[in-house]
Scaffold this active site. Structure first.
Site, PDB file in Angstrom:
ATOM      1  N   THR A  49       0.856  -1.186   0.000  1.00  0.00           N
ATOM      2  CA  THR A  49       0.000   0.000   0.000  1.00  0.00           C
ATOM      3  C   THR A  49       0.890   1.233   0.000  1.00  0.00           C
ATOM      4  O   THR A  49       2.114   1.126  -0.077  1.00  0.00           O
ATOM      5  CB  THR A  49      -0.917   0.027   1.244  1.00  0.00           C
ATOM      6  N   CYS A  50       0.259   2.412   0.115  1.00  0.00           N
ATOM      7  CA  CYS A  50       1.050   3.637   0.093  1.00  0.00           C
ATOM      8  C   CYS A  50       1.898   3.810   1.349  1.00  0.00           C
ATOM      9  O   CYS A  50       2.799   4.656   1.372  1.00  0.00           O
ATOM     10  CB  CYS A  50       0.141   4.847  -0.085  1.00  0.00           C
ATOM     11  N   ASN A  51       1.623   3.031   2.394  1.00  0.00           N
ATOM     12  CA  ASN A  51       2.455   3.193   3.596  1.00  0.00           C
ATOM     13  C   ASN A  51       2.921   1.875   4.199  1.00  0.00           C
ATOM     14  O   ASN A  51       3.287   1.839   5.362  1.00  0.00           O
ATOM     15  CB  ASN A  51       1.734   4.037   4.659  1.00  0.00           C
ATOM     16  N   GLU A 114      -9.019   3.488   9.411  1.00  0.00           N
ATOM     17  CA  GLU A 114      -9.434   3.723   8.023  1.00  0.00           C
ATOM     18  C   GLU A 114      -9.828   2.401   7.368  1.00  0.00           C
ATOM     19  O   GLU A 114      -9.323   1.335   7.703  1.00  0.00           O
ATOM     20  CB  GLU A 114      -8.320   4.424   7.248  1.00  0.00           C
ATOM     21  N   GLN A 120      -7.541  -3.313   0.245  1.00  0.00           N
ATOM     22  CA  GLN A 120      -6.176  -3.605  -0.195  1.00  0.00           C
ATOM     23  C   GLN A 120      -5.746  -5.019   0.205  1.00  0.00           C
ATOM     24  O   GLN A 120      -5.063  -5.706  -0.551  1.00  0.00           O
ATOM     25  CB  GLN A 120      -5.226  -2.558   0.393  1.00  0.00           C
TER      26      GLN A 120
END
Length: 438
Positions: A49-51, A114, A120
């Site tokens: 994922t983005c993080n 979140e 994801q």
């Protein structure tokens, strides 16, 4: 066999390091395949994922496997081994289960609670199934993680406590004094994050939403789904000039929007030009943040701003759900490990009893059949009573970490055939790694 996870996330590394290990679709598939080729590894799955980037494997042993999987991240990052290893975390067996359940439930996210991570994780499982890197163990584990995450969202209002990263970004823009209702939004990209950004901006009631993407057909599909406008990539400069707020989240591996483009777009504005960069690696040129009249929110800034957020009752409730589910899952898994020994023990005893009864009945041909039947029942009851206490005891201990040691001792004491135990284990395993999503 046990689950091993090796990863890097916003909790263990700065954004600059996360950018180095970020994976796109093709790279995710390659890393999963490479992990599968490591010694003692039978299944693999990558959550990217983005993080966070995490590699999950079903491994026969810890030592050796953790080095092999860690090396995959080191090789991908281009960093030295020492530079990256200090940011890598490792969870094994029970700890890996607890970590995954927390991740899927949103408890380990930059914005705690979140919901985007649920999708994801589901996508990661589907990709592993499609690429045949996922087998029975990881399939069951991830299906459970998805079920638990969905339970958390269904039984609490954690969605209210934990908005998506996009929603959190827009909230920070609003808190900075900008009226979202007056802002023209340009979303650069058309993937999952871009779709979420466009939909979230539209729900917040912004003045307009435009989509720019290198593949115009993808931009058109996304625009059509939310009532936005698709912008040809060749007109990106013009679109930047019209927009008040830019959200960039492409899957590109290099800079997408340069400082000169932003300087031209921001010139002559009364209010700050706002740019949100949710891509990993970053879409914006590093010099954009230093331009006058430009407000930039990137993952690093978001991480810092969101770090002090307090927990809520809903988040605490989800933590309780995850804790109870982890305990139940581990108890069932430990029980499953000792079941083959119990079954093999009873099968051995049944075989001995039946063999002896057959021998006895051959010598009692002239005895009343009712007497023979009573003898048969008595012998079986004796065997059952002798096995009762060991069976009850091992079931009581099934949820304990040392249950498998007790089962091994039981197998040794009764000289059980290892092949018979393995045969029961094989029968108990799921026949397919596929199946519907949880």
């Amino acid at each position: 066999m046990s689950v091993l996870v090796v990863g890097v996330s916003h909790r263990s590394a700065p954004v600059s390091v996360l950018e180095q290990v970020a994976l796109d679709g093709e790279e995710i598939a390659k890393v999963a395949q490479d992990a599968l080729e490591a010694s003692h590894v039978s299944e693999s799955l990558v959550v990217s994922t983005c993080n966070r980037v995490e590699i999950y494997v079903e491994a026969e042993r810890f030592h050796g496997s953790v080095e092999d999987i860690s090396d995959l991240l080191v090789e991908r990052s281009g960093l030295t081994r020492n530079d990256l290893l200090r940011h890598i975390y490792v969870h094994y067996d029970d700890a890996a289960v607890a970590h995954l359940f927390s991740v899927a439930a949103g408890l380990d996210s930059m914005v705690v609670g979140e919901s985007q991570i649920l999708g994801q994780v589901r996508t990661a499982l589907q990709r592993g199934q499609d690429d045949a890197t996922v087998g029975p163990a990881l399939n069951v584990l991830f299906q459970q993680a998805l079920r638990i995450a969905k339970r958390g969202h269904a039984e609490t209002e954690i969605d209210r406590a934990g908005p998506s990263l996009v929603a959190a970004s827009l909230e920070l823009v609003a808190k900075a004094g900008h009226r979202l209702e007056d802002m023209r939004v340009l979303v650069v990209g058309a993937g999952a994050m871009a779709s979420l950004a466009a939909a979230t901006a539209a729900r917040r009631g912004v003045a307009s939403v435009s989509i720019a993407n290198r593949t115009h057909a993808s931009a058109e599909r996304l625009a059509l789904s939310i009532g936005a406008t698709a912008v040809p990539w060749t007109e990106l400069d013009d679109a930047l000039g019209v927009a008040d707020l830019v959200i960039s989240c492409t899957g590109a591996t290099g800079t997408v929007i340069g400082a000169d483009q932003v300087r031209r777009a921001a010139t002559g504005r009364a209010a700050p030009y706002v740019m949100i960069d949710l891509a990993l690696p970053r879409d914006l040129d590093d010099d954009v943040a230093g331009l006058p009249g430009v407000m930039v929110l990137g993952l690093a800034a978001l991480q810092e701003m969101l770090a002090d957020e307090k927990g809520t009752a809903d988040i605490d409730a989800v933590r309780d759900i995850v804790s109870s589910e982890v305990a139940a899952f581990l108890s069932a898994r430990h029980a499953a490990k000792v079941t083959p020994t119990v079954v093999a023990l009873r099968s051995m005893a049944t075989g001995v009893v039946e063999s002896e009864l057959a021998r006895l009945e051959g010598r009692l041909r002239d005895v009343d059949p009712e007497v023979v039947a009573e003898l048969r029942q008595t012998v079986r009851r004796v065997a059952d009573k002798l096995l009762h206490q060991p069976t009850v005891r091992i079931k009581e201990m099934a949820g304990r970490p040392d249950a498998l040691t007790y089962a091994n001792a039981l197998a040794d004491l009764f000289a059980l055939d290892p092949a018979s135990i393995e045969a029961v284990s094989s029968v108990d395993k799921p026949l397919s790694s596929g199946g519907g999503q949880a």
